[in-house]
Enzyme design. Structure first.
Site, PDB file in Angstrom:
ATOM      1  N   GLU A  39      -6.907   4.798   7.904  1.00 28.72           N
ATOM      2  CA  GLU A  39      -6.740   6.217   7.564  1.00 28.72           C
ATOM      3  C   GLU A  39      -8.025   6.756   6.906  1.00 28.72           C
ATOM      4  OE1 GLU A  39      -3.060   5.629   5.454  1.00 28.72           O
ATOM      5  OE2 GLU A  39      -2.142   5.082   7.363  1.00 28.72           O
TER       6      GLU A  39
ATOM      7  N   LYS B 274       0.087   4.233  -0.283  1.00 28.85           N
ATOM      8  CA  LYS B 274      -0.581   5.410   0.302  1.00 28.85           C
ATOM      9  C   LYS B 274      -0.388   6.625  -0.624  1.00 28.85           C
ATOM     10  CE  LYS B 274      -0.243   3.263   4.801  1.00 28.85           C
ATOM     11  NZ  LYS B 274      -0.171   3.383   6.249  1.00 28.85           N
TER      12      LYS B 274
ATOM     13  N   SER C  94       3.595  -1.794  10.475  1.00 24.83           N
ATOM     14  CA  SER C  94       5.042  -1.762  10.735  1.00 24.83           C
ATOM     15  C   SER C  94       5.768  -3.065  10.414  1.00 24.83           C
ATOM     16  CB  SER C  94       5.314  -1.338  12.190  1.00 24.83           C
ATOM     17  OG  SER C  94       4.847  -0.012  12.407  1.00 24.83           O
TER      18      SER C  94
ATOM     19  N   GLY D 289       2.445   2.580  10.820  1.00 26.23           N
ATOM     20  CA  GLY D 289       3.356   3.711  10.636  1.00 26.23           C
ATOM     21  C   GLY D 289       4.072   4.152  11.897  1.00 26.23           C
TER      22      GLY D 289
ATOM     23  N   GLU E 140      -5.267  -4.811  10.836  1.00 24.05           N
ATOM     24  CA  GLU E 140      -4.277  -3.749  10.996  1.00 24.05           C
ATOM     25  C   GLU E 140      -4.578  -2.994  12.290  1.00 24.05           C
ATOM     26  OE1 GLU E 140      -2.238  -2.557   7.046  1.00 24.05           O
ATOM     27  OE2 GLU E 140      -3.966  -1.256   7.359  1.00 24.05           O
TER      28      GLU E 140
ATOM     29  N   ASN F  59       0.871  -1.179   0.000  1.00 20.24           N
ATOM     30  CA  ASN F  59       0.000   0.000   0.000  1.00 20.24           C
ATOM     31  C   ASN F  59       0.906   1.227   0.000  1.00 20.24           C
ATOM     32  OD1 ASN F  59      -1.787   2.045   0.460  1.00 20.24           O
ATOM     33  ND2 ASN F  59      -2.422   1.358   2.515  1.00 20.24           N
TER      34      ASN F  59
ATOM     35  N   HIS G  25      -9.554   1.218   5.022  1.00 18.52           N
ATOM     36  CA  HIS G  25      -8.279   1.405   5.720  1.00 18.52           C
ATOM     37  C   HIS G  25      -8.495   2.351   6.900  1.00 18.52           C
ATOM     38  CE1 HIS G  25      -4.161   2.617   6.541  1.00 18.52           C
ATOM     39  NE2 HIS G  25      -3.783   1.512   5.913  1.00 18.52           N
TER      40      HIS G  25
END
Ligand code: 13P
Length: 255
Positions: free
Chosen positions: A100, A11, A210, A174, A168, A9, A98
């Site tokens: 985000e 992003k 991560s 991140g 996730e 991904n 996701h």
């Protein structure tokens, strides 16, 4: 798709020339090492780079995916991209829900369910992301959160279509702090049982958060982990192909 499955991904990273360069490097390294035939590999660049990356991947085993889609097929939805458009540029996969998107863009489970339906309608394989925040984990609400994120989806007949689930944990995304293998094992066992109970034994469960070349073998050796959704480390061809190789190694040794 061949398991393990490793999804990159990207992003909101790469301009078109960087995307082409990265895709070419990944393809070359994957083909030279032979991992491209032992693993399902998906690259998810930003929308504007999908066509260019798709061209780089033509004739390879590496699939193209998008990071999001809208719920309607076309129309007055300024700034949105439809699943049909993704299909038309060669996408086979689309990431849905996701964290985000859920947090920054306020996507809720009802909207995410509609996006899943639209993806299926266009014969895309949705990669549905679920996961708890640190606060929810500290309140011991992890299982409730995962269950509620899947509840609407597991109630519809379309759940029998092909899809991928990605666990996730938000606090691991991140941050450089991946979940510990026992935490992943518990979450994946919980999700596996929930999915199986609803006739979704066909749905692979990926871990994301991560993942690095250093921790990849340990993470992929956890039971019920069918592969990974990789953010930062997918922006470097060496790291990404290393992670792919780690997933193949873990699967071979833990079989
Ligand atoms: P990182 O690998 O950068 O933690 O991102 C994970 C992720 O969000 C993949 O979708």
């Amino acid at each position: 798709m061949t398991e393990p499955i490793i999804v990159g991904n990207w992003k909101m990273n790469t301009n078109v020339s960087e995307a082409v360069h990265l895709a070419q490097q990944i393809r070359q390294a994957a083909e030279q090492s032979g991992v491209d035939h032992q693993c399902g590999i998906v690259l998810c660049p930003p929308f504007v780079n999908l066509s260019a990356v798709g061209n780089c991947l033509r004739g390879s085993t590496i699939a193209l995916g998008a990071q999001n889609c809208w719920i309607e097929p076309y129309g007055a939805f300024t700034g949105e991209i439809s699943a049909a458009m993704l299909r038309s540029v060669g996408c086979e996969f689309v990431i849905i829900g996701h964290s985000e998107r859920r947090t920054i863009f306020h996507e809720d489970d009802a909207l995410i369910r509609q996006k899943m339906l639209r993806a299926w309608e266009e014969s895309l394989v949705p990669i549905l992301c679920v996961g708890e925040t640190l606060h929810e984990r500290q309140l011991h609400r992890t299982w409730n959160v995962l269950e509620s994120q899947l509840e609407q989806l597991l109630a519809i007949e379309e759940r029998r279509n092909p899809w991928v689930c990605a666990y996730e944990p938000v606090w691991a995304i991140g941050t450089g702090i991946a979940a510990e293998p026992p935490q992943i094992e518990q979450a994946h066992a919980f999700l596996r049982a929930l999915l199986d109970a609803h006739g979704c034994t066909h749905v692979p469960i990926l871990y994301g958060g991560s993942i690095t070349p250093t921790n990849a073998v340990a993470l992929f050796s956890v039971p019920n982990v069918a592969g990974g959704l990789v953010g930062g480390a997918s922006l470097n061809a060496d790291s990404f192909v290393h992670i792919i190789a780690a997933s193949i190694h873990a699967r071979a040794t833990n079989r």
